[in-house]
Design a protein around this motif. Structure first.
Motif, PDB file in Angstrom:
ATOM      1  N   LEU A   1      65.112  77.252  -6.278  1.00 32.69           N
ATOM      2  CA  LEU A   1      64.105  78.304  -6.396  1.00 32.69           C
ATOM      3  C   LEU A   1      63.692  78.505  -7.849  1.00 32.69           C
ATOM      4  CD1 LEU A   1      65.611  81.037  -4.027  1.00 32.69           C
ATOM      5  CD2 LEU A   1      63.861  79.348  -3.480  1.00 32.69           C
TER       6      LEU A   1
ATOM      7  N   GLN B   1      60.684  83.088  -7.631  1.00 27.19           N
ATOM      8  CA  GLN B   1      61.202  83.138  -6.263  1.00 27.19           C
ATOM      9  C   GLN B   1      62.548  83.868  -6.217  1.00 27.19           C
ATOM     10  OE1 GLN B   1      60.965  78.876  -5.592  1.00 27.19           O
ATOM     11  NE2 GLN B   1      59.484  79.210  -3.930  1.00 27.19           N
TER      12      GLN B   1
ATOM     13  N   GLN C   1      63.389  87.366  -4.157  1.00 30.16           N
ATOM     14  CA  GLN C   1      64.439  87.454  -3.145  1.00 30.16           C
ATOM     15  C   GLN C   1      65.194  88.787  -3.160  1.00 30.16           C
ATOM     16  OE1 GLN C   1      65.139  85.031  -0.501  1.00 30.16           O
ATOM     17  NE2 GLN C   1      63.040  85.003  -1.235  1.00 30.16           N
TER      18      GLN C   1
ATOM     19  N   GLN D   1      56.923  86.624  -2.619  1.00 28.68           N
ATOM     20  CA  GLN D   1      57.966  85.852  -1.949  1.00 28.68           C
ATOM     21  C   GLN D   1      59.228  86.696  -1.765  1.00 28.68           C
ATOM     22  OE1 GLN D   1      58.313  81.783  -3.372  1.00 28.68           O
ATOM     23  NE2 GLN D   1      56.306  81.975  -4.341  1.00 28.68           N
TER      24      GLN D   1
ATOM     25  N   SER E   1      55.531  82.280   4.487  1.00 34.32           N
ATOM     26  CA  SER E   1      56.451  82.281   3.352  1.00 34.32           C
ATOM     27  C   SER E   1      57.018  80.893   3.081  1.00 34.32           C
ATOM     28  CB  SER E   1      57.601  83.255   3.614  1.00 34.32           C
ATOM     29  OG  SER E   1      58.488  83.262   2.532  1.00 34.32           O
ATOM     30  N   SER E   2      57.117  80.554   1.798  1.00 41.87           N
ATOM     31  CA  SER E   2      57.720  79.279   1.431  1.00 41.87           C
ATOM     32  C   SER E   2      59.249  79.376   1.453  1.00 41.87           C
ATOM     33  CB  SER E   2      57.246  78.847   0.046  1.00 41.87           C
ATOM     34  OG  SER E   2      57.598  79.827  -0.914  1.00 41.87           O
ATOM     35  N   VAL E   3      59.772  80.591   1.417  1.00 44.64           N
ATOM     36  CA  VAL E   3      61.209  80.847   1.481  1.00 44.64           C
ATOM     37  C   VAL E   3      61.451  81.708   2.725  1.00 44.64           C
ATOM     38  CG1 VAL E   3      63.164  81.894   0.279  1.00 44.64           C
ATOM     39  CG2 VAL E   3      61.358  80.793  -1.036  1.00 44.64           C
TER      40      VAL E   3
END
Length: 155
Positions: free
Chosen positions: A42, A46, A50, A73, A101-103
């Motif tokens: 990440l 990112q 989180q 994100q 979402s990419s995560v």
């Protein structure tokens, strides 16, 4: 579906009187979001995202929410009663959020039973307090398992 029917049948083995109507609940197939992400992979942005968890208005993935998810994100989103009209709608919303979402995003809501019930099930599940009053650990376990299965099903 068979898993939920099995849980309900276990629940019916116990004499919880007014809670027996749980047997009427039928739900759709399970969802599973199984994307795995290494924290080392990440970016700093990112990683910062989180630690963010936020709520939102509306019952769909509108452009505003999509933009926030793409930019921030976040690690999680919390659903409130205002975000939920049906189990299918919640399932679709959860899927849409994960696709944007990419995560992977942790989605959450309060579903404790009793007064704290956000899911439109057609009934109010027993509260933790009322289950505790039965002093029946197996019944409490089954009720928790039942709630977990519903939440898993809606993503």
């Amino acid at each position: 579906m068979l898993r939920i029917i099995s849980i309900v049948s276990k629940f019916l083995e116990f004499s919880l009187g007014k809670w027996l109507f749980l047997a009427l609940v039928l739900l759709s197939n399970s969802l599973c979001f199984a994307r795995v992400t290494n924290v080392e992979d990440l970016s700093l942005e990112q990683k910062i995202g989180q630690i963010l968890i936020f709520g939102f208005k509306g019952q769909t993935l509108d452009q505003n929410l999509k933009t926030k998810i793409e930019q921030l994100q976040p690690g999680g989103l919390i659903f409130f009663k205002r975000n939920i009209s049906s189990l299918d709608q919640l399932k679709n919303l959860s899927q849409s959020i994960q696709q944007v979402s990419s995560v992977p995003i942790l989605t959450m809501l309060d579903q404790e039973g009793g007064n704290v019930s956000r899911l439109p099930l057609g009934f109010v599940p027993p509260s933790s307090w009322s289950l505790g009053q039965t002093r029946n650990q197996k019944a409490a376990f089954i009720a928790g398992q039942f709630t977990g299965e519903i939440l898993k099903d809606v993503g």
